[in-house]
Design a protein around this motif. Structure first.
Motif, PDB file in Angstrom:
ATOM      1  N   TRP A  89       0.803  -1.224   0.000  1.00 33.78           N
ATOM      2  CA  TRP A  89       0.000   0.000   0.000  1.00 33.78           C
ATOM      3  C   TRP A  89       0.837   1.276   0.000  1.00 33.78           C
ATOM      4  O   TRP A  89       0.294   2.374   0.122  1.00 33.78           O
ATOM      5  N   GLN A  91       2.308   3.248  -2.061  1.00 26.14           N
ATOM      6  CA  GLN A  91       1.989   4.368  -2.961  1.00 26.14           C
ATOM      7  C   GLN A  91       0.827   5.209  -2.452  1.00 26.14           C
ATOM      8  O   GLN A  91       0.695   6.375  -2.811  1.00 26.14           O
ATOM      9  N   ALA A  92      -0.003   4.608  -1.617  1.00 24.59           N
ATOM     10  CA  ALA A  92      -1.187   5.304  -1.098  1.00 24.59           C
ATOM     11  C   ALA A  92      -0.820   6.382  -0.073  1.00 24.59           C
ATOM     12  O   ALA A  92      -1.682   7.119   0.393  1.00 24.59           O
ATOM     13  N   THR A  94       1.230   8.820  -0.865  1.00 24.83           N
ATOM     14  CA  THR A  94       1.576  10.004  -1.664  1.00 24.83           C
ATOM     15  C   THR A  94       0.764  11.235  -1.235  1.00 24.83           C
ATOM     16  O   THR A  94      -0.462  11.213  -1.265  1.00 24.83           O
ATOM     17  N   ILE A 172      -5.452   4.775   7.472  1.00 18.12           N
ATOM     18  CA  ILE A 172      -4.780   6.043   7.762  1.00 18.12           C
ATOM     19  C   ILE A 172      -5.565   7.113   7.006  1.00 18.12           C
ATOM     20  O   ILE A 172      -5.828   6.943   5.814  1.00 18.12           O
ATOM     21  N   PRO A 174      -6.146  11.625   6.595  1.00 22.22           N
ATOM     22  CA  PRO A 174      -5.729  12.958   7.021  1.00 22.22           C
ATOM     23  C   PRO A 174      -6.762  13.518   8.002  1.00 22.22           C
ATOM     24  O   PRO A 174      -7.967  13.280   7.830  1.00 22.22           O
TER      25      PRO A 174
ATOM     26  N   MET B 108     -18.601   1.922   3.985  1.00 21.09           N
ATOM     27  CA  MET B 108     -18.957   2.459   2.668  1.00 21.09           C
ATOM     28  C   MET B 108     -18.927   1.308   1.679  1.00 21.09           C
ATOM     29  O   MET B 108     -17.960   1.074   0.948  1.00 21.09           O
ATOM     30  N   ARG B 113     -11.738  -1.186  -3.250  1.00 24.87           N
ATOM     31  CA  ARG B 113     -10.757  -1.269  -2.165  1.00 24.87           C
ATOM     32  C   ARG B 113      -9.322  -1.364  -2.641  1.00 24.87           C
ATOM     33  O   ARG B 113      -8.412  -1.503  -1.841  1.00 24.87           O
ATOM     34  N   ASP B 114      -9.109  -1.312  -3.943  1.00 25.59           N
ATOM     35  CA  ASP B 114      -7.768  -1.575  -4.474  1.00 25.59           C
ATOM     36  C   ASP B 114      -7.044  -0.335  -4.991  1.00 25.59           C
ATOM     37  O   ASP B 114      -5.939  -0.427  -5.519  1.00 25.59           O
ATOM     38  N   VAL B 116      -4.749   2.895  -4.947  1.00 28.43           N
ATOM     39  CA  VAL B 116      -3.706   3.520  -4.122  1.00 28.43           C
ATOM     40  C   VAL B 116      -3.458   4.972  -4.531  1.00 28.43           C
ATOM     41  O   VAL B 116      -3.133   5.810  -3.692  1.00 28.43           O
ATOM     42  N   GLY B 128      -2.452  10.059  -2.952  1.00 25.76           N
ATOM     43  CA  GLY B 128      -2.547   8.730  -2.379  1.00 25.76           C
ATOM     44  C   GLY B 128      -3.835   8.580  -1.576  1.00 25.76           C
ATOM     45  O   GLY B 128      -4.351   9.539  -1.000  1.00 25.76           O
ATOM     46  N   THR B 129      -4.339   7.363  -1.555  1.00 26.38           N
ATOM     47  CA  THR B 129      -5.573   7.040  -0.834  1.00 26.38           C
ATOM     48  C   THR B 129      -5.529   7.519   0.618  1.00 26.38           C
ATOM     49  O   THR B 129      -6.511   8.047   1.141  1.00 26.38           O
ATOM     50  N   PHE B 130      -4.368   7.345   1.289  1.00 22.85           N
ATOM     51  CA  PHE B 130      -4.288   7.689   2.713  1.00 22.85           C
ATOM     52  C   PHE B 130      -4.136   9.193   2.952  1.00 22.85           C
ATOM     53  O   PHE B 130      -4.160   9.636   4.101  1.00 22.85           O
ATOM     54  N   LEU B 132      -6.309  11.141   1.453  1.00 24.34           N
ATOM     55  CA  LEU B 132      -7.670  11.551   1.093  1.00 24.34           C
ATOM     56  C   LEU B 132      -8.687  10.946   2.062  1.00 24.34           C
ATOM     57  O   LEU B 132      -8.418   9.931   2.703  1.00 24.34           O
ATOM     58  N   ARG B 133      -9.894  11.530   2.091  1.00 22.84           N
ATOM     59  CA  ARG B 133     -10.986  10.938   2.858  1.00 22.84           C
ATOM     60  C   ARG B 133     -11.962  10.212   1.934  1.00 22.84           C
ATOM     61  O   ARG B 133     -13.094   9.895   2.332  1.00 22.84           O
ATOM     62  N   ARG B 137     -10.863   2.822  -0.321  1.00 20.57           N
ATOM     63  CA  ARG B 137      -9.673   2.540   0.491  1.00 20.57           C
ATOM     64  C   ARG B 137      -9.710   1.080   0.881  1.00 20.57           C
ATOM     65  O   ARG B 137     -10.759   0.436   0.772  1.00 20.57           O
ATOM     66  N   PRO B 138      -8.550   0.521   1.299  1.00 24.87           N
ATOM     67  CA  PRO B 138      -8.506  -0.928   1.570  1.00 24.87           C
ATOM     68  C   PRO B 138      -9.611  -1.387   2.515  1.00 24.87           C
ATOM     69  O   PRO B 138     -10.220  -2.442   2.297  1.00 24.87           O
ATOM     70  N   ASN B 139      -9.859  -0.616   3.569  1.00 28.34           N
ATOM     71  CA  ASN B 139     -10.967  -0.897   4.484  1.00 28.34           C
ATOM     72  C   ASN B 139     -11.884   0.330   4.486  1.00 28.34           C
ATOM     73  O   ASN B 139     -11.572   1.329   5.140  1.00 28.34           O
ATOM     74  N   ILE B 141     -13.953   2.172   5.853  1.00 23.49           N
ATOM     75  CA  ILE B 141     -14.594   2.600   7.092  1.00 23.49           C
ATOM     76  C   ILE B 141     -14.555   4.121   7.142  1.00 23.49           C
ATOM     77  O   ILE B 141     -13.485   4.709   7.062  1.00 23.49           O
TER      78      ILE B 141
END
Lengths: 195, 195
Positions: A89, A91-92, A94, A172, A174, B108, B113-114, B116, B128-130, B132-133, B137-139, B141
């Motif tokens: 994961w 790259q996620a 970024t 994770i 923001p 959601m 879920r894949d 990134v 990157g996914t992490f 952003l809101r 996303r992988p999970n 939630i």
């Protein structure tokens, strides 16, 4: 220890076959803070099947190996912790380096899921699971806000966690002050306790 | 629509047998905001198995039936929404009436879920996914802070949600300003965009 073994067996079953959670454990076994029941605590029968499933996307590394060593809450500790994201994961991450705080979701895999009324050790009164931040809840997902110190490859260096070492990571995000911060929010029962 | 069907089949499989997520979908299918890929978006292969499972504990009732009707974020709407908790868990609300705000976790269930790297409609840059809101996303939630207006039996009347009607509920927690509120938190990439 017997109950711990049951929980682990149940978790394994989740990955291997149709998931029929065990019947709720009903007998009180006081003084077993992790898996047992305290006087007056109430459990319900768990549903017959699960509805959705999770991936562990990494692990949280902290200095605390036993529950009794963990800080009572995250603001009590300045310990630097590491969030180790599975390289799959990476790259996620970024763009995450521009945020000051992250919301971390993690899985409290040792918690029982059938408690509806709880008597936490440090509170006199019994309260409902959804009025508490206790790990014991139907879906033992913790939400913690942590200060992001820096990112090193697929690792986040953070301050402000209170969980056990090796806790499974779920997400994770923001932290947006505009929607996540409510400085004047009140928890009445807790304020009364503090007075 | 083909991708939507695949996701639903996958979700059903979660409940019925050993869960082997489908291989990642690699071809771009622009203009399909829910399930498809936009130009430049990147997916990874999902893990071979799930690690833990969830119960839906209720449903969130909102005025929004289609994604395009939802407010862009929760602070944009004063709509009164209802959290309908499964009666099984009703006792777990004991003591919650003394809190002003709750943290709601929900699933959601329509998100892929894949992903990134994502190119959200309203942002020029890929992130990157992490960072952003986004629901994808992988999970998947979501974490939302809502003002608790009142509790009626097993229903919470709240203000401050932006999700689709009938969204599956995962958890209810009291919001503690002492640990959950960081009024000066910054999301650098977002602040730059707003300037």
């Amino acid at each position: 220890m017997a109950l711990a073994a049951r929980l682990n067996a149940c978790q394994l079953a989740e990955m291997a076959e149709i998931t029929k959670p065990k019947a709720a454990i009903s007998g009180p076994t006081p003084h077993d803070d992790w898996y047992g029941l305290r006087e007056g605590e109430v459990v319900v029968a768990l549903p017959d099947a699960f509805d959705a499933s999770l991936y562990y996307i990494g692990r949280i590394r902290t200095p605390w190996r036993r529950r009794e060593d963990c800080p009572k809450n995250a603001r009590e500790s300045d310990a630097v912790c590491t969030v180790e994201l599975d390289p799959r994961w990476a790259q996620a991450l970024t763009g995450l380096d521009s945020v000051s705080h992250v919301v971390l979701l993690y899985w409290m895999d040792k918690a029982r899921r059938d408690l509806v009324l709880q008597s936490p050790r440090h509170y006199a009164e019994r309260r409902g699971t959804f009025a508490l931040r206790s790990p014991a809840r139907p879906n033992p997902i913790a939400v913690s806000v942590a200060r992001l110190v820096r990112i090193e490859d697929n690792r986040l260096i953070v301050v402000g966690l209170d969980c056990l070492d090796n806790t499974p990571l779920l997400d994770i995000k923001p932290y947006f002050a505009s929607t996540d911060s409510v400085p004047d929010a009140q928890v009445g029962w807790h304020a009364e306790k503090a007075r």
